[in-house]
Scaffold this motif. Structure first.
Motif, PDB file in Angstrom:
ATOM      1  N   ASP A   1       0.900  -1.180  -0.310  1.00 50.28           N
ATOM      2  CA  ASP A   1      -0.205  -0.033   0.222  1.00 50.28           C
ATOM      3  C   ASP A   1       1.033   1.326  -0.028  1.00 50.28           C
ATOM      4  O   ASP A   1       2.093   1.139   0.383  1.00 50.28           O
ATOM      5  CB  ASP A   1      -0.891  -0.040   1.241  1.00 50.28           C
ATOM      6  CG  ASP A   1      -1.828   0.955   1.044  1.00 50.28           C
ATOM      7  OD1 ASP A   1      -2.339   1.496   0.176  1.00 50.28           O
ATOM      8  OD2 ASP A   1      -2.860   0.962   2.023  1.00 50.28           O
ATOM      9  N   LEU A   2       0.356   2.342  -0.233  1.00 52.83           N
ATOM     10  CA  LEU A   2       0.955   3.808  -0.240  1.00 52.83           C
ATOM     11  C   LEU A   2       0.254   4.754   0.625  1.00 52.83           C
ATOM     12  O   LEU A   2      -1.076   4.918   0.393  1.00 52.83           O
ATOM     13  CB  LEU A   2       1.043   4.194  -1.734  1.00 52.83           C
ATOM     14  CG  LEU A   2       1.865   5.540  -1.755  1.00 52.83           C
ATOM     15  CD1 LEU A   2       3.350   4.968  -1.567  1.00 52.83           C
ATOM     16  CD2 LEU A   2       1.780   6.335  -3.096  1.00 52.83           C
ATOM     17  N   ASP A   3       0.882   4.929   1.761  1.00 56.75           N
ATOM     18  CA  ASP A   3       0.226   5.885   2.893  1.00 56.75           C
ATOM     19  C   ASP A   3       0.372   7.328   2.198  1.00 56.75           C
ATOM     20  O   ASP A   3       1.695   7.757   2.313  1.00 56.75           O
ATOM     21  CB  ASP A   3       0.668   5.627   3.877  1.00 56.75           C
ATOM     22  CG  ASP A   3       0.019   6.498   5.275  1.00 56.75           C
ATOM     23  OD1 ASP A   3      -0.536   7.448   4.846  1.00 56.75           O
ATOM     24  OD2 ASP A   3       0.304   6.194   6.191  1.00 56.75           O
ATOM     25  N   VAL A   4      -0.471   8.023   1.802  1.00 53.10           N
ATOM     26  CA  VAL A   4      -0.223   9.484   1.302  1.00 53.10           C
ATOM     27  C   VAL A   4      -0.695  10.383   2.329  1.00 53.10           C
ATOM     28  O   VAL A   4      -0.775  11.594   2.232  1.00 53.10           O
ATOM     29  CB  VAL A   4      -1.040   9.522   0.054  1.00 53.10           C
ATOM     30  CG1 VAL A   4      -0.387   8.834  -1.250  1.00 53.10           C
ATOM     31  CG2 VAL A   4      -2.366   9.247   0.184  1.00 53.10           C
ATOM     32  N   ASP A   5      -1.100  10.073   3.506  1.00 56.14           N
ATOM     33  CA  ASP A   5      -1.358  10.824   4.754  1.00 56.14           C
ATOM     34  C   ASP A   5       0.143  11.030   5.565  1.00 56.14           C
ATOM     35  O   ASP A   5       0.254  12.211   5.958  1.00 56.14           O
ATOM     36  CB  ASP A   5      -2.401  10.240   5.602  1.00 56.14           C
ATOM     37  CG  ASP A   5      -3.860  10.491   4.717  1.00 56.14           C
ATOM     38  OD1 ASP A   5      -4.052  11.485   3.923  1.00 56.14           O
ATOM     39  OD2 ASP A   5      -4.421   9.649   4.848  1.00 56.14           O
ATOM     40  N   ASN A   6       0.390   9.897   6.000  1.00 56.05           N
ATOM     41  CA  ASN A   6       1.707   9.818   6.722  1.00 56.05           C
ATOM     42  C   ASN A   6       2.933  10.177   5.878  1.00 56.05           C
ATOM     43  O   ASN A   6       3.590   9.405   5.305  1.00 56.05           O
ATOM     44  CB  ASN A   6       1.989   8.606   7.542  1.00 56.05           C
ATOM     45  CG  ASN A   6       3.227   8.602   8.377  1.00 56.05           C
ATOM     46  OD1 ASN A   6       3.913   9.513   8.706  1.00 56.05           O
ATOM     47  ND2 ASN A   6       3.307   7.318   9.069  1.00 56.05           N
ATOM     48  N   VAL A   7       3.353  11.630   5.738  1.00 57.35           N
ATOM     49  CA  VAL A   7       4.256  11.775   4.739  1.00 57.35           C
ATOM     50  C   VAL A   7       5.503  12.657   5.066  1.00 57.35           C
ATOM     51  O   VAL A   7       5.184  13.354   6.213  1.00 57.35           O
ATOM     52  CB  VAL A   7       3.619  12.645   3.402  1.00 57.35           C
ATOM     53  CG1 VAL A   7       2.620  11.871   2.842  1.00 57.35           C
ATOM     54  CG2 VAL A   7       3.083  13.762   3.795  1.00 57.35           C
ATOM     55  N   LYS A   8       6.576  12.737   4.595  1.00 57.28           N
ATOM     56  CA  LYS A   8       7.664  13.609   4.849  1.00 57.28           C
ATOM     57  C   LYS A   8       8.029  14.572   3.826  1.00 57.28           C
ATOM     58  O   LYS A   8       7.237  13.997   2.503  1.00 57.28           O
ATOM     59  CB  LYS A   8       8.814  13.117   5.080  1.00 57.28           C
ATOM     60  CG  LYS A   8       9.229  12.370   6.272  1.00 57.28           C
ATOM     61  CD  LYS A   8      10.296  11.547   6.322  1.00 57.28           C
ATOM     62  CE  LYS A   8      10.527  10.913   7.811  1.00 57.28           C
ATOM     63  NZ  LYS A   8      11.089  11.865   8.806  1.00 57.28           N
ATOM     64  N   PHE A   9       8.111  15.990   3.674  1.00 57.23           N
ATOM     65  CA  PHE A   9       8.168  16.752   2.614  1.00 57.23           C
ATOM     66  C   PHE A   9       9.902  16.931   2.431  1.00 57.23           C
ATOM     67  O   PHE A   9      10.499  17.409   3.205  1.00 57.23           O
ATOM     68  CB  PHE A   9       7.581  17.889   2.968  1.00 57.23           C
ATOM     69  CG  PHE A   9       6.165  17.865   3.305  1.00 57.23           C
ATOM     70  CD1 PHE A   9       5.237  17.619   1.864  1.00 57.23           C
ATOM     71  CD2 PHE A   9       5.454  17.725   4.434  1.00 57.23           C
ATOM     72  CE1 PHE A   9       3.878  17.396   1.914  1.00 57.23           C
ATOM     73  CE2 PHE A   9       4.013  17.329   4.369  1.00 57.23           C
ATOM     74  CZ  PHE A   9       3.330  17.184   3.120  1.00 57.23           C
ATOM     75  N   PRO A  10      10.266  16.697   1.257  1.00 59.94           N
ATOM     76  CA  PRO A  10      11.667  17.010   0.594  1.00 59.94           C
ATOM     77  C   PRO A  10      12.036  18.600   0.952  1.00 59.94           C
ATOM     78  O   PRO A  10      11.115  19.439   0.274  1.00 59.94           O
ATOM     79  CB  PRO A  10      11.706  16.555  -0.622  1.00 59.94           C
ATOM     80  CG  PRO A  10      10.692  15.736  -0.801  1.00 59.94           C
ATOM     81  CD  PRO A  10       9.569  16.138   0.162  1.00 59.94           C
ATOM     82  N   LYS A  11      13.137  18.856   1.278  1.00 58.87           N
ATOM     83  CA  LYS A  11      13.423  20.390   1.275  1.00 58.87           C
ATOM     84  C   LYS A  11      13.838  21.041  -0.347  1.00 58.87           C
ATOM     85  O   LYS A  11      13.310  21.801  -0.774  1.00 58.87           O
ATOM     86  CB  LYS A  11      14.918  20.552   2.008  1.00 58.87           C
ATOM     87  CG  LYS A  11      14.989  20.596   3.509  1.00 58.87           C
ATOM     88  CD  LYS A  11      16.334  20.792   4.049  1.00 58.87           C
ATOM     89  CE  LYS A  11      16.218  20.562   5.513  1.00 58.87           C
ATOM     90  NZ  LYS A  11      17.717  20.748   5.814  1.00 58.87           N
ATOM     91  N   LYS A  12      14.235  19.927  -0.932  1.00 61.43           N
ATOM     92  CA  LYS A  12      14.569  19.978  -2.359  1.00 61.43           C
ATOM     93  C   LYS A  12      14.632  18.688  -3.327  1.00 61.43           C
ATOM     94  O   LYS A  12      15.029  17.723  -2.754  1.00 61.43           O
ATOM     95  CB  LYS A  12      16.058  20.603  -2.494  1.00 61.43           C
ATOM     96  CG  LYS A  12      16.352  20.860  -4.054  1.00 61.43           C
ATOM     97  CD  LYS A  12      17.347  21.830  -4.302  1.00 61.43           C
ATOM     98  CE  LYS A  12      17.597  22.365  -5.798  1.00 61.43           C
ATOM     99  NZ  LYS A  12      18.974  22.913  -6.041  1.00 61.43           N
ATOM    100  N   ILE A  13      14.073  18.666  -4.441  1.00 58.86           N
ATOM    101  CA  ILE A  13      14.045  17.750  -5.177  1.00 58.86           C
ATOM    102  C   ILE A  13      14.953  17.647  -6.389  1.00 58.86           C
ATOM    103  O   ILE A  13      14.861  18.702  -7.071  1.00 58.86           O
ATOM    104  CB  ILE A  13      12.540  17.352  -5.829  1.00 58.86           C
ATOM    105  CG1 ILE A  13      11.593  17.079  -4.394  1.00 58.86           C
ATOM    106  CG2 ILE A  13      12.653  16.221  -6.632  1.00 58.86           C
ATOM    107  CD1 ILE A  13       9.962  16.914  -5.093  1.00 58.86           C
TER     108      ILE A  13
END
Length: 209
Positions: free
Chosen positions: A152-164
């Motif tokens: 599965d893919l949890d799109v609620d429990n996420v981290k956010f990249p500083k830069k991609i």
């Protein structure tokens, strides 16, 4: 598949979805227990026009049929004797996909180490490595939507990249000009990115905000 996850895949081009996938949580309810990891690196493949893609020029075989499925369909394939995890990203019969190349372990780390006895970042910093760490050794989940099986893919429990970071794809044999197009995306500085030099690793925040 949940309605929220379906919306996640139904909005945007494949490269946009790939970038948005960075920091989402890949979850595997394995027979041994729960394992998960934040996606750190992924590659977009743009189907029939993409000379590096498995569906280039409309190639359609039993082995790549999952790419032609609805968004979020699991596509497991083997390369060099190892399995890789890909996910269909566009509407049914539009064979564009996203290869998950790296994850930062979150849950079930001891299980991952038992499956793949490697220490440190080598545990999951590559597409074959993460599949070994999760203990996925067959294609049983192929052609099934995320959330309708153990993956599965949890799109609620996420981290956010500083830069991609955007780069050419790696580990792909030379297949024309598309091989070097910037459709590989990764979290800048995250040590769980394949072939990332030590000098580029951010060992304080791992590249997350």
């Amino acid at each position: 598949m949940s309605d929220k996850l379906r919306r996640f895949f139904n909005e945007g081009t494949t490269d946009e979805i790939t970038k948005r996938m960075l920091g989402t949580l890949l979850v595997y309810h394995s027979p041994k227990g729960l394992m998960s990891g934040y996606i750190t690196e992924a590659e977009a493949y743009l189907g029939q026009k993409d000379s590096a893609a498995h569906a280039y020029q409309g190639k359609r075989t039993p082995s790549n049929e999952a790419l032609y499925g609805v968004p979020g369909t699991i596509y497991i394939y083997s390369i060099h004797g190892r399995l890789c995890l890909d996910v269909a990203a566009q509407a049914k019969d539009v064979p564009e996909g996203i290869l998950i190349r790296g994850i930062e372990p979150y849950q079930g780390i001891d299980l991952m180490k038992a499956n793949r006895p490697k220490s440190g970042f080598e545990l999951t910093n590559g597409p074959g490595k993460l599949m070994d760490a999760l203990g996925i050794y067959d294609k049983e989940m192929n052609l099934i939507e995320l959330g309708d099986t153990a993956l599965d893919l949890d799109v609620d429990n996420v981290k956010f990249p500083k830069k991609i970071v955007e780069s050419g794809r790696i580990g792909v044999s030379d297949r024309g000009t598309w091989t070097d197009k910037p459709y590989r995306f990764y979290v800048k500085g995250n040590p769980y990115v394949s072939k990332l030099p030590k000098r580029e690793m951010d060992l304080k925040t791992y590249g997350w905000k």
